[in-house]
Design an enzyme around this catalytic site. Structure first.
Site, PDB file in Angstrom:
ATOM      1  N   CYS A   4      31.826  32.731  42.143  1.00  0.00           N
ATOM      2  CA  CYS A   4      32.907  32.664  41.152  1.00  0.00           C
ATOM      3  C   CYS A   4      32.747  33.872  40.228  1.00  0.00           C
ATOM      4  O   CYS A   4      31.742  34.006  39.534  1.00  0.00           O
ATOM      5  CB  CYS A   4      32.847  31.363  40.355  1.00  0.00           C
ATOM      6  SG  CYS A   4      33.998  31.363  38.967  1.00  0.00           S
ATOM      7  N   CYS A   7      32.146  33.013  36.566  1.00  0.00           N
ATOM      8  CA  CYS A   7      30.767  32.552  36.321  1.00  0.00           C
ATOM      9  C   CYS A   7      29.848  33.758  36.192  1.00  0.00           C
ATOM     10  O   CYS A   7      29.033  33.837  35.273  1.00  0.00           O
ATOM     11  CB  CYS A   7      30.283  31.630  37.431  1.00  0.00           C
ATOM     12  SG  CYS A   7      30.855  29.923  37.280  1.00  0.00           S
ATOM     13  N   ASP A  30      41.023  41.899  30.141  1.00  0.00           N
ATOM     14  CA  ASP A  30      41.508  41.729  31.512  1.00  0.00           C
ATOM     15  C   ASP A  30      41.461  43.082  32.228  1.00  0.00           C
ATOM     16  O   ASP A  30      41.838  44.114  31.673  1.00  0.00           O
ATOM     17  CB  ASP A  30      42.940  41.172  31.502  1.00  0.00           C
ATOM     18  CG  ASP A  30      43.357  40.638  32.862  1.00  0.00           C
ATOM     19  OD1 ASP A  30      43.539  39.419  32.983  1.00  0.00           O
ATOM     20  OD2 ASP A  30      43.494  41.447  33.807  1.00  0.00           O
ATOM     21  N   HIS A  95      40.664  29.822  32.283  1.00  0.00           N
ATOM     22  CA  HIS A  95      40.684  30.907  31.304  1.00  0.00           C
ATOM     23  C   HIS A  95      41.995  30.863  30.537  1.00  0.00           C
ATOM     24  O   HIS A  95      43.019  30.435  31.075  1.00  0.00           O
ATOM     25  CB  HIS A  95      40.497  32.275  31.973  1.00  0.00           C
ATOM     26  CG  HIS A  95      41.388  32.503  33.150  1.00  0.00           C
ATOM     27  ND1 HIS A  95      41.128  31.964  34.390  1.00  0.00           N
ATOM     28  CD2 HIS A  95      42.556  33.186  33.272  1.00  0.00           C
ATOM     29  CE1 HIS A  95      42.093  32.317  35.228  1.00  0.00           C
ATOM     30  NE2 HIS A  95      42.975  33.048  34.567  1.00  0.00           N
ATOM     31  N   HIS A  97      44.634  33.345  28.694  1.00  0.00           N
ATOM     32  CA  HIS A  97      45.069  34.717  28.463  1.00  0.00           C
ATOM     33  C   HIS A  97      45.538  34.841  27.010  1.00  0.00           C
ATOM     34  O   HIS A  97      46.252  33.965  26.507  1.00  0.00           O
ATOM     35  CB  HIS A  97      46.272  35.067  29.342  1.00  0.00           C
ATOM     36  CG  HIS A  97      46.021  35.021  30.821  1.00  0.00           C
ATOM     37  ND1 HIS A  97      45.805  36.147  31.575  1.00  0.00           N
ATOM     38  CD2 HIS A  97      45.975  33.979  31.693  1.00  0.00           C
ATOM     39  CE1 HIS A  97      45.638  35.813  32.854  1.00  0.00           C
ATOM     40  NE2 HIS A  97      45.739  34.491  32.950  1.00  0.00           N
TER      41      HIS A  97
HETATM   42  P1  AMP Z   1      45.153  34.012  36.617  1.00  0.00           P
HETATM   43  O1  AMP Z   1      46.257  34.547  37.473  1.00  0.00           O
HETATM   44  O2  AMP Z   1      45.633  33.203  35.453  1.00  0.00           O
HETATM   45  O3  AMP Z   1      44.096  33.296  37.440  1.00  0.00           O
HETATM   46  O4  AMP Z   1      44.477  35.279  35.944  1.00  0.00           O
HETATM   47  C1  AMP Z   1      43.372  35.922  36.456  1.00  0.00           C
HETATM   48  C2  AMP Z   1      43.227  37.193  35.657  1.00  0.00           C
HETATM   49  O5  AMP Z   1      41.892  37.661  35.816  1.00  0.00           O
HETATM   50  C3  AMP Z   1      44.158  38.327  36.103  1.00  0.00           C
HETATM   51  O6  AMP Z   1      44.942  38.738  34.980  1.00  0.00           O
HETATM   52  C4  AMP Z   1      43.193  39.419  36.572  1.00  0.00           C
HETATM   53  O7  AMP Z   1      43.652  40.711  36.249  1.00  0.00           O
HETATM   54  C5  AMP Z   1      41.920  39.062  35.827  1.00  0.00           C
HETATM   55  N1  AMP Z   1      40.687  39.482  36.460  1.00  0.00           N
HETATM   56  C6  AMP Z   1      40.306  39.280  37.746  1.00  0.00           C
HETATM   57  N2  AMP Z   1      39.081  39.802  37.957  1.00  0.00           N
HETATM   58  C7  AMP Z   1      38.672  40.321  36.776  1.00  0.00           C
HETATM   59  C8  AMP Z   1      37.486  40.992  36.340  1.00  0.00           C
HETATM   60  N3  AMP Z   1      36.476  41.260  37.179  1.00  0.00           N
HETATM   61  N4  AMP Z   1      37.412  41.388  35.051  1.00  0.00           N
HETATM   62  C9  AMP Z   1      38.428  41.156  34.205  1.00  0.00           C
HETATM   63  N5  AMP Z   1      39.563  40.519  34.548  1.00  0.00           N
HETATM   64  C10 AMP Z   1      39.690  40.112  35.807  1.00  0.00           C
HETATM   65 ZN    ZN Z   2      33.101  29.793  37.627  1.00  0.00          ZN
END
Ligand code: AMP
Ligand code: ZN
Length: 105
Positions: A4, A7, A30, A95, A97
């Site tokens: 994950c 995590c 993000d 999470h 946003h």
């Molecule tokens: P969701 O679509 O609500 O699951 O949002 C997931 C978010 O996580 C997206 O906006 C991605 O750009 C962001 N994301 C994915 N991997 C990473 C990472 N390694 N570091 C920072 N943000 C990430």
């Molecule tokens: Zn997790």
């Protein structure tokens, strides 16, 4: 939880810069911002989504949203929680946003 990404990030395994951290959660930028400011509030505990989240935890996470927006002087912002694949959730670790300025979401 193994494999994950959130995590790993919240454990500090990837060396991500945290804008805020306490015993409950971390906040970081993000990687693919959809606004001028795009932050993620991520609990340290692996919880899949809002359906699996206790009232106590979501309360703590929302109070972290308030602390961070005050800390970062973000006066106008949108909070988004995607719950489930059909709603656009891509990372299955809860999470929140925080988006502000030129929101493309
Ligand atoms: P969701 O679509 O609500 O699951 O949002 C997931 C978010 O996580 C997206 O906006 C991605 O750009 C962001 N994301 C994915 N991997 C990473 C990472 N390694 N570091 C920072 N943000 C990430
Ligand atoms: Zn997790």
């Amino acid at each position: 939880m193994e494999d994950c990404i959130f995590c790993k990030i919240s454990n500090g395994d990837l060396g991500t810069e945290f804008i805020y951290e306490d015993e409950t959660a971390v906040v970081f930028k993000d990687i693919n911002p959809k606004a001028d400011i795009h932050l993620l509030v991520v609990p340290k505990e692996h919880v899949q989504d809002l359906n699996e989240c206790s009232a106590e935890l979501i309360g703590k996470l929302m109070s972290i949203v308030k602390k961070v927006t005050v800390q970062e002087n973000i006066k106008s912002f949108r909070t988004v929680i995607n719950t489930g694949k059909d709603a656009g959730q891509e990372v299955f670790h809860l999470h929140i946003h925080i988006l502000s300025g030129n929101i493309k979401f």
